[in-house]
Design a protein around this motif. Structure first.
Motif, PDB file in Angstrom:
ATOM      1  N   PHE A 355      -7.312  -3.696  -4.234  1.00  0.00           N
ATOM      2  CA  PHE A 355      -7.050  -2.277  -4.371  1.00  0.00           C
ATOM      3  C   PHE A 355      -6.044  -1.769  -3.338  1.00  0.00           C
ATOM      4  CE2 PHE A 355     -11.296  -2.937  -6.122  1.00  0.00           C
ATOM      5  CZ  PHE A 355     -11.218  -2.272  -7.323  1.00  0.00           C
ATOM      6  N   TRP A 356      -5.958  -2.450  -2.188  1.00  0.00           N
ATOM      7  CA  TRP A 356      -5.074  -1.995  -1.120  1.00  0.00           C
ATOM      8  C   TRP A 356      -4.244  -3.124  -0.510  1.00  0.00           C
ATOM      9  CZ3 TRP A 356      -3.119   2.498   0.134  1.00  0.00           C
ATOM     10  CH2 TRP A 356      -2.453   2.631   1.360  1.00  0.00           C
ATOM     11  N   GLN A 357      -4.876  -4.246  -0.215  1.00  0.00           N
ATOM     12  CA  GLN A 357      -4.166  -5.350   0.432  1.00  0.00           C
ATOM     13  C   GLN A 357      -3.013  -5.837  -0.449  1.00  0.00           C
ATOM     14  OE1 GLN A 357      -6.253  -9.378   0.082  1.00  0.00           O
ATOM     15  NE2 GLN A 357      -7.964  -7.951  -0.172  1.00  0.00           N
ATOM     16  N   ASP A 358      -2.085  -6.530   0.173  1.00  0.00           N
ATOM     17  CA  ASP A 358      -0.909  -7.060  -0.521  1.00  0.00           C
ATOM     18  C   ASP A 358      -0.100  -5.953  -1.187  1.00  0.00           C
ATOM     19  OD1 ASP A 358      -1.668  -9.664   0.189  1.00  0.00           O
ATOM     20  OD2 ASP A 358      -2.916  -9.861  -1.596  1.00  0.00           O
ATOM     21  N   HIS A 359      -0.096  -4.770  -0.564  1.00  0.00           N
ATOM     22  CA  HIS A 359       0.644  -3.613  -1.093  1.00  0.00           C
ATOM     23  C   HIS A 359       0.195  -3.266  -2.514  1.00  0.00           C
ATOM     24  CE1 HIS A 359       3.213  -3.740   2.420  1.00  0.00           C
ATOM     25  NE2 HIS A 359       3.595  -4.975   2.142  1.00  0.00           N
ATOM     26  N   ALA A 360      -1.108  -3.413  -2.780  1.00  0.00           N
ATOM     27  CA  ALA A 360      -1.625  -3.184  -4.127  1.00  0.00           C
ATOM     28  C   ALA A 360      -1.394  -1.758  -4.615  1.00  0.00           C
ATOM     29  CB  ALA A 360      -3.116  -3.509  -4.175  1.00  0.00           C
ATOM     30  N   SER A 361      -1.411  -0.798  -3.721  1.00  0.00           N
ATOM     31  CA  SER A 361      -1.307   0.607  -4.120  1.00  0.00           C
ATOM     32  C   SER A 361       0.128   1.055  -4.394  1.00  0.00           C
ATOM     33  CB  SER A 361      -1.907   1.493  -3.011  1.00  0.00           C
ATOM     34  OG  SER A 361      -1.768   2.858  -3.321  1.00  0.00           O
ATOM     35  N   TYR A 362       1.079   0.377  -3.781  1.00  0.00           N
ATOM     36  CA  TYR A 362       2.480   0.813  -3.905  1.00  0.00           C
ATOM     37  C   TYR A 362       3.034   0.434  -5.287  1.00  0.00           C
ATOM     38  CZ  TYR A 362       7.498   1.132  -3.173  1.00  0.00           C
ATOM     39  OH  TYR A 362       8.830   1.441  -3.299  1.00  0.00           O
ATOM     40  N   PRO A 363       3.664   1.388  -5.997  1.00  0.00           N
ATOM     41  CA  PRO A 363       4.180   1.100  -7.343  1.00  0.00           C
ATOM     42  C   PRO A 363       5.590   0.508  -7.301  1.00  0.00           C
ATOM     43  CG  PRO A 363       4.453   3.428  -6.884  1.00  0.00           C
ATOM     44  CD  PRO A 363       3.780   2.828  -5.661  1.00  0.00           C
ATOM     45  N   PHE A 364       5.677  -0.796  -7.157  1.00  0.00           N
ATOM     46  CA  PHE A 364       6.991  -1.445  -7.128  1.00  0.00           C
ATOM     47  C   PHE A 364       7.749  -1.186  -8.429  1.00  0.00           C
ATOM     48  CE2 PHE A 364       4.861  -4.041  -3.890  1.00  0.00           C
ATOM     49  CZ  PHE A 364       5.861  -4.142  -2.929  1.00  0.00           C
ATOM     50  N   LYS A 365       8.980  -0.751  -8.298  1.00  0.00           N
ATOM     51  CA  LYS A 365       9.815  -0.538  -9.479  1.00  0.00           C
ATOM     52  C   LYS A 365      10.113  -1.863 -10.185  1.00  0.00           C
ATOM     53  CE  LYS A 365      12.066   3.823  -8.264  1.00  0.00           C
ATOM     54  NZ  LYS A 365      13.381   4.515  -8.116  1.00  0.00           N
ATOM     55  N   ARG A 401       5.349   7.277  -1.072  1.00  0.00           N
ATOM     56  CA  ARG A 401       5.786   7.143   0.317  1.00  0.00           C
ATOM     57  C   ARG A 401       5.500   8.411   1.122  1.00  0.00           C
ATOM     58  NH1 ARG A 401       8.955   2.695   1.421  1.00  0.00           N
ATOM     59  NH2 ARG A 401       9.585   1.469  -0.416  1.00  0.00           N
ATOM     60  N   ALA A 402       5.713   9.575   0.509  1.00  0.00           N
ATOM     61  CA  ALA A 402       5.426  10.840   1.196  1.00  0.00           C
ATOM     62  C   ALA A 402       3.935  10.957   1.499  1.00  0.00           C
ATOM     63  CB  ALA A 402       5.896  12.008   0.347  1.00  0.00           C
ATOM     64  N   ALA A 403       3.102  10.570   0.526  1.00  0.00           N
ATOM     65  CA  ALA A 403       1.655  10.621   0.730  1.00  0.00           C
ATOM     66  C   ALA A 403       1.224   9.630   1.807  1.00  0.00           C
ATOM     67  CB  ALA A 403       0.932  10.343  -0.580  1.00  0.00           C
ATOM     68  N   ALA A 404       1.819   8.441   1.798  1.00  0.00           N
ATOM     69  CA  ALA A 404       1.479   7.429   2.798  1.00  0.00           C
ATOM     70  C   ALA A 404       1.819   7.915   4.202  1.00  0.00           C
ATOM     71  CB  ALA A 404       2.219   6.133   2.499  1.00  0.00           C
ATOM     72  N   LYS A 405       2.967   8.561   4.324  1.00  0.00           N
ATOM     73  CA  LYS A 405       3.379   9.088   5.629  1.00  0.00           C
ATOM     74  C   LYS A 405       2.412  10.161   6.099  1.00  0.00           C
ATOM     75  CE  LYS A 405       7.312  11.219   8.021  1.00  0.00           C
ATOM     76  NZ  LYS A 405       8.720  11.725   7.876  1.00  0.00           N
ATOM     77  N   LEU A 407      -0.629  10.471   5.210  1.00  0.00           N
ATOM     78  CA  LEU A 407      -1.937   9.857   5.420  1.00  0.00           C
ATOM     79  C   LEU A 407      -1.981   9.007   6.684  1.00  0.00           C
ATOM     80  CD1 LEU A 407      -4.635   9.793   3.795  1.00  0.00           C
ATOM     81  CD2 LEU A 407      -3.807   7.701   2.705  1.00  0.00           C
ATOM     82  N   GLY A 408      -0.808   8.716   7.250  1.00  0.00           N
ATOM     83  CA  GLY A 408      -0.762   7.892   8.452  1.00  0.00           C
ATOM     84  C   GLY A 408      -0.904   6.415   8.170  1.00  0.00           C
ATOM     85  N   VAL A 409      -0.461   5.971   6.998  1.00  0.00           N
ATOM     86  CA  VAL A 409      -0.525   4.557   6.646  1.00  0.00           C
ATOM     87  C   VAL A 409       0.378   3.756   7.584  1.00  0.00           C
ATOM     88  CG1 VAL A 409       0.036   2.860   4.850  1.00  0.00           C
ATOM     89  CG2 VAL A 409      -1.090   5.016   4.238  1.00  0.00           C
ATOM     90  N   ALA A 410      -0.104   2.618   8.045  1.00  0.00           N
ATOM     91  CA  ALA A 410       0.658   1.771   8.956  1.00  0.00           C
ATOM     92  C   ALA A 410       1.975   1.351   8.315  1.00  0.00           C
ATOM     93  CB  ALA A 410      -0.156   0.538   9.333  1.00  0.00           C
ATOM     94  N   ALA A 411       3.008   1.266   9.116  1.00  0.00           N
ATOM     95  CA  ALA A 411       4.329   0.910   8.611  1.00  0.00           C
ATOM     96  C   ALA A 411       4.305  -0.431   7.882  1.00  0.00           C
ATOM     97  CB  ALA A 411       5.330   0.867   9.765  1.00  0.00           C
ATOM     98  N   ALA A 412       3.496  -1.359   8.358  1.00  0.00           N
ATOM     99  CA  ALA A 412       3.420  -2.679   7.731  1.00  0.00           C
ATOM    100  C   ALA A 412       2.830  -2.618   6.324  1.00  0.00           C
ATOM    101  CB  ALA A 412       2.586  -3.620   8.588  1.00  0.00           C
ATOM    102  N   ASP A 413       2.113  -1.545   6.009  1.00  0.00           N
ATOM    103  CA  ASP A 413       1.527  -1.394   4.682  1.00  0.00           C
ATOM    104  C   ASP A 413       2.420  -0.600   3.730  1.00  0.00           C
ATOM    105  OD1 ASP A 413      -0.708  -2.856   5.305  1.00  0.00           O
ATOM    106  OD2 ASP A 413      -1.913  -1.117   5.884  1.00  0.00           O
ATOM    107  N   ILE A 414       3.620  -0.260   4.197  1.00  0.00           N
ATOM    108  CA  ILE A 414       4.587   0.457   3.359  1.00  0.00           C
ATOM    109  C   ILE A 414       5.773  -0.464   3.115  1.00  0.00           C
ATOM    110  CG2 ILE A 414       6.066   2.482   3.148  1.00  0.00           C
ATOM    111  CD1 ILE A 414       4.201   3.943   5.088  1.00  0.00           C
ATOM    112  N   PRO A 415       5.977  -0.928   1.889  1.00  0.00           N
ATOM    113  CA  PRO A 415       7.074  -1.859   1.610  1.00  0.00           C
ATOM    114  C   PRO A 415       8.435  -1.275   1.980  1.00  0.00           C
ATOM    115  CG  PRO A 415       5.549  -1.787  -0.223  1.00  0.00           C
ATOM    116  CD  PRO A 415       5.159  -0.666   0.695  1.00  0.00           C
TER     117      PRO A 415
END
Length: 449
Positions: A355-365, A401-405, A407-415
């Motif tokens: 659900f989260w690891q391996d950038h699971a949440s980020y919607p890769f184009k 990306r705006a929501a992650a920022k 939310l304070g998501v770690a930079a390593a978890d943002i592709p």
């Protein structure tokens, strides 16, 4: 053969009622262009203004209606509701409403909540593209959609009827080719089920069959069955194989009705699956509320990913108001313990749902480009479709990306890139998002020249 639809209540049967985050480096590349003026003109007209997303402190509304299907990958929406996360981010009146089928989800999205429909949904990743372009809507009228996040990776399944248990069918479906041909020669229909034409389950089972030389349109009959009705339909012999998400593959095994040939992670490791999709008009009108919803869902995804929460999660999802299934039907594959149902049992695999690891949440184009390309393969989109332009219209990774920022998501978890680069499938096929046409050319069975 044209897809045939099994009604929500089949005639023959009543409806069935990580803590350790691994990080990968990503290749930076754009999606490729295949080019069609007609399709993109309809998309352009469907997205007037191209309103950019901007964050403000307060949501414009506290209410939204989000649909879900009884599938384990709906967990982020359900947990966000159960744990009060929507309220935490200023959206206390979010409703998470069960849908009878993906067709019902589509119809309710077209309506919108103002017409007693829904504003967004836990949804098959290709559906926002099919709906936005009017490919699956009444009278082919586009309803603009945005894809805001991916909800999960992996953990769907392809299951087969018990009569084929002795054939040792796995990710390699080749043993079924002769068996299916013999059944057809005997005058019987071979039926394989998925959940929505052009959706993820349709694409997984088509890829699986075609890789073994079985044409999903000519050698079998492809039918549509809502996820919660898969097990009941196989029990009465309505199908030979199906593809669906959990907990229905595990429930099939637990009831001794059939077996799992493979999980979809065995076809494409760490593949994208469901998404959070919302009506573009709603997001454009309520950008701050959309970001708030997304933040709640992202926090829920982190909760869902923790192995320590899996037992509680199975209990919650199993409740009558959500899935109405025994928690054991949910739990095993959540933890990577897979009883395939044909004597093969593996425990502690990495094929569990992420659900989260391996950038699971980020919607890769780049992932969305694959889904659009596969729908070109099977005739859902025109061969001249401009893949990159379509993906750029629907995929709103900028909102993520705006929501992650916020939310304070770690930079390593943002592709760093919107592309995960080239993807390799179990049969050696490679999808390069920079060159979809080369991928299409490499495929033997397809509906395009």
């Amino acid at each position: 053969m044209t897809d045939r639809i099994v009604a929500d209540r089949p005639k023959s049967v009543l409806a069935s009622a990580g803590t350790d985050v691994s990080r990968r480096s990503f290749l930076k590349s754009g999606a490729a262009v295949l080019g069609t003026a007609a399709l993109m003109e309809s998309v352009r007209l469907a997205f007037p203004g191209g309103v950019p997303f901007a964050h403000a402190a307060a949501p414009e509304t506290t209410k939204a209606v989000l649909g879900y299907i009884a599938l384990t990958d709906a967990a982020p929406l359900i947990i966000a509701k159960e744990k009060g996360l929507f309220a935490k981010y200023g959206m206390p009146d979010v409703e998470v409403a069960k849908q009878a089928s993906w067709g019902a989800t589509r119809d309710n999205l077209v309506l919108g909540s103002e017409a007693n429909g829904i504003d967004g949904a836990h949804i098959l990743t290709p559906m926002p593209y099919l709906i936005s372009t009017g490919k699956v809507t009444q009278n082919n009228v586009p309803t603009p959609m945005y894809l805001l996040a991916r909800l999960n990776l992996d953990s769907q399944g392809i299951s087969v009827a018990q009569e084929y248990a002795g054939l040792k069918v796995t990710a390699d479906a080749a043993p079924l080719k002769e068996a299916f041909a013999a059944k057809k020669a005997a005058g019987k229909d071979v039926k394989v089920a998925m959940t929505f034409p052009g959706g993820t389950h349709d694409l997984w089972i088509r890829y699986w069959l075609a890789s073994a030389g079985i044409d999903p349109d000519k050698d079998v009959s492809t039918i549509v069955v809502p996820p919660p009705q898969m097990v009941a339909n196989m029990k009465v012999g309505n199908m030979d194989a199906f593809c669906v998400g959990e907990p229905w593959n595990e429930q099939l095994v637990n009831q001794g009705i059939g077996f799992t040939a493979c999980t979809t992670g065995e076809i494409w490791k760490h593949h994208p699956e469901k998404a959070l999709g919302m009506r573009a008009a709603w997001v454009d009108k309520n950008p701050n509320a959309a970001q708030a919803i997304l933040m709640a869902v992202m926090e829920a995804q982190q909760w869902c990913d923790a192995m320590a929460n899996k037992d509680e999660m199975a209990q919650v999802l199993g409740r009558r108001q959500w899935f109405n299934v025994p928690p054991k039907d949910v739990l095993g594959r959540l933890k990577g313990d897979i009883n395939y149902g044909n004597g093969r049992v593996v425990n502690g695999t990495d094929l569990y749902m992420k659900f989260w690891q391996d950038h699971a949440s980020y919607p890769f184009k780049s992932h969305d480009a694959w889904f659009v390309t596969e729908d070109i393969r099977w005739g859902k989109f025109e061969p001249s479709t401009d893949v990159k332009a379509l993906v750029d219209k629907v995929n709103r990774e900028d909102i993520w990306r705006a929501a992650a920022k916020q939310l304070g998501v770690a930079a390593a978890d943002i592709p760093a890139s919107s592309s995960r680069g080239k993807e390799t499938f179990f049969d050696g096929k490679v999808f390069d998002p920079d060159n979809p046409s080369a991928y299409l050319a490499s495929l033997g069975i397809k509906r395009i020249a």
